[in-house]
Design an enzyme around this catalytic site. Structure first.
Site, PDB file in Angstrom:
ATOM      1  N   ASP A 151       0.843  -1.205   0.000  1.00  0.00           N
ATOM      2  CA  ASP A 151       0.000   0.000   0.000  1.00  0.00           C
ATOM      3  C   ASP A 151       0.870   1.243   0.000  1.00  0.00           C
ATOM      4  O   ASP A 151       2.049   1.197   0.352  1.00  0.00           O
ATOM      5  CB  ASP A 151      -0.923   0.014   1.226  1.00  0.00           C
ATOM      6  N   GLU A 152       0.273   2.353  -0.407  1.00  0.00           N
ATOM      7  CA  GLU A 152       0.889   3.682  -0.304  1.00  0.00           C
ATOM      8  C   GLU A 152       2.348   3.681  -0.756  1.00  0.00           C
ATOM      9  O   GLU A 152       3.246   4.067  -0.003  1.00  0.00           O
ATOM     10  CB  GLU A 152       0.742   4.202   1.131  1.00  0.00           C
ATOM     11  N   VAL A 153       2.551   3.264  -2.001  1.00  0.00           N
ATOM     12  CA  VAL A 153       3.928   3.238  -2.547  1.00  0.00           C
ATOM     13  C   VAL A 153       4.235   4.649  -3.047  1.00  0.00           C
ATOM     14  O   VAL A 153       4.137   4.958  -4.233  1.00  0.00           O
ATOM     15  CB  VAL A 153       4.057   2.175  -3.668  1.00  0.00           C
TER      16      VAL A 153
END
Length: 480
Positions: A151-153
């Protein structure tokens, strides 16, 4: 409004150990409670508390010792004996701050100033995550399911190698994300063919059905769609899950929240907000087409927003919220009957931790209850305007301003009254903070107690301490 209860599928509780990692004795008491509350499994995010070995030993926490191999095995054993599956969560792309903060790992960052994102072009990056996964799998006998994060790269595509790669026709940031995750998922399936792989969904939300179909991820991973808000958009969430299903990803998970998603520095959990999130998820589950196979829901309890942010609410203050959220899922509503099941189970008078009432019956039904009570009391003091804005009160601003302090021209009578009031507040805060610390070290390492007090109590005490010291110096020059 009543919905059908949560459909078939597992109810997992997320244990985020990247901040305030509980002592194993406390974890064991939580597992006992979870089994009574109807929890089917644990989603365990070890981060730096995992006993990595060899070249990865530098990933272990230094503020307190990581869990030992024996402790990791014993927690699993207890969970299994209660019928709970343990699913490790190991980040493999974004949120790798606990890995990439170490100097030897700096070259593996996508961007030098972004500590969380792995460079997807370096073969050493895939080797690193596979070695992390290998050590975690090896210490989880009979493991069937892994969560690979993703997530949230942040800042993906911003590094020099990515910019070169994106210069080629047909190469997009979406493809860049998908190629790395597919590579990791295929390597996992090669090493452990039986393994089910879960990943967070947020990086895929804006992707088209065709992009997802062509990604190579279909059949390899099960997306877990997370939304922690009390006003979750039901229609939008349903259409997103339906999109994943139409792309061939019919095995899907939901992720709600029982704590750690209100604000980055919250101290005390509000139950109603989290219950509303679960009521919305029940609406989502009831609106899905038959083709969507909802595998379960992970009830997340974030301890930090990321490895380098401050602590969110500690577990004990969030147990009423967790119990209320689980009962909401089981009953399809949050009725008076549902609430009484929570209060009876935990031995409290209200599902809101701030109003749960004091008892002298110990905390057998509610592990860490005394700590929760003390945190609520101390938080109330810390938030009181008289203390928090002491420097702005009329007497301080009128008779002990920075100008007056600098020139030592003060009215001794009034400044001594200010000194007396500040000293009273300081004594109250010190007394409560000491009581919190005393209880906290039974549940958490000393480093957690230290961090919590330095984050929440010290900044409020500092102005009061400064004022008392400065008044002492001023009065000395004006009173014989």
């Amino acid at each position: 409004m009543k919905c059908p209860p949560w459909p078939k599928g597992k109810k997992l509780v997320h244990l985020d150990l990247k901040g305030a990692p509980p002592r194993v004795e406390y974890l064991n008491r939580l597992i006992e409670l979870f089994s009574q509350l109807g929890v089917d499994g644990l989603l365990v995010e070890y981060e730096d508390m995992f006993p990595y070995e060899g070249e990865l030993k530098l990933l272990q926490a230094t503020a307190q010792p990581a869990y030992s191999r024996e402790e990791v095995l014993s927690v699993q054993e207890l969970a299994r004996s209660k019928g709970m599956e343990v699913i490790p969560l190991v980040q493999t792309f974004g949120h790798m701050e606990f890995v990439l903060k170490h100097r030897p790992m700096w070259p593996l960052r996508e961007l030098s100033h972004c500590v969380g994102t792995l460079n997807p072009h370096k073969e050493d990056g895939v080797k690193l995550v596979m070695e992390m996964l290998r050590q975690v799998v090896e210490l989880h006998p009979d493991l069937n399911t892994l969560h690979i994060g993703a997530d949230e790269v942040y800042m993906l595509g911003e590094g020099e190698e990515s910019k070169l790669w994106l210069g080629s026709p047909g190469c997009t940031v979406e493809q860049l994300f998908l190629s790395h995750v597919t590579k990791v998922a295929k390597a996992i399936k090669e090493a452990w063919p039986h393994m089910t792989i879960i990943m967070w969904d947020d990086m895929m939300r804006s992707m088209s059905q065709d992009t997802l179909k062509a990604s190579g991820l279909v059949g390899l991973v099960q997306p877990m769609l997370w939304d922690y808000t009390p006003d979750l958009d039901v229609d939008k969430t349903v259409s997103l899950l339906e999109k994943y299903c139409s792309a061939g990803m019919s095995d899907l998970w939901a992720a709600s929240s029982f704590k750690g998603s209100t604000s980055v520095y919250t101290c005390v959990t509000g139950t109603q907000r989290h219950v509303e999130n679960h009521l919305q998820w029940l609406n989502v589950a009831a609106s899905l087409s038959a083709g969507v196979n909802l595998k379960g829901i992970a009830i997340t309890g974030w301890q930090r927003y990321d490895h380098l942010s401050v602590l969110c609410e500690l577990l004990p203050v969030a147990l009423p919220s967790l119990a209320a959220c689980l009962q909401t899922l089981l009953h399809g509503q949050f009725s008076a009957e549902t609430q009484s099941k929570v209060t009876d189970r935990l031995g409290i008078s209200s599902v809101e931790v701030e109003a749960m009432g004091r008892t002298s019956s110990g905390d057998l039904l509610f592990p860490g209850r005394r700590l929760a009570e003390l945190i609520v009391e101390l938080n109330s003091l810390l938030d009181s305007e008289d203390i928090r804005f002491f420097e702005n009160n009329m007497f301080v601003r009128g008779w002990f301003s920075p100008y007056q302090r600098q020139r030592r021209t003060v009215t001794p009578l009034i400044t001594m009254q200010i000194h007396s009031q500040a000293s009273t507040y300081l004594a109250m805060l010190q007394q409560k903070a000491e009581a919190v610390r005393e209880q906290m070290v039974h549940v958490y390492p000393d480093s957690t107690a230290q961090e919590w007090i330095e984050e929440h109590v010290s900044p409020v005490m500092a102005p009061l301490q400064r004022i008392t010291e400065e008044i002492g110096a001023c009065v000395k020059e004006m009173v014989p």
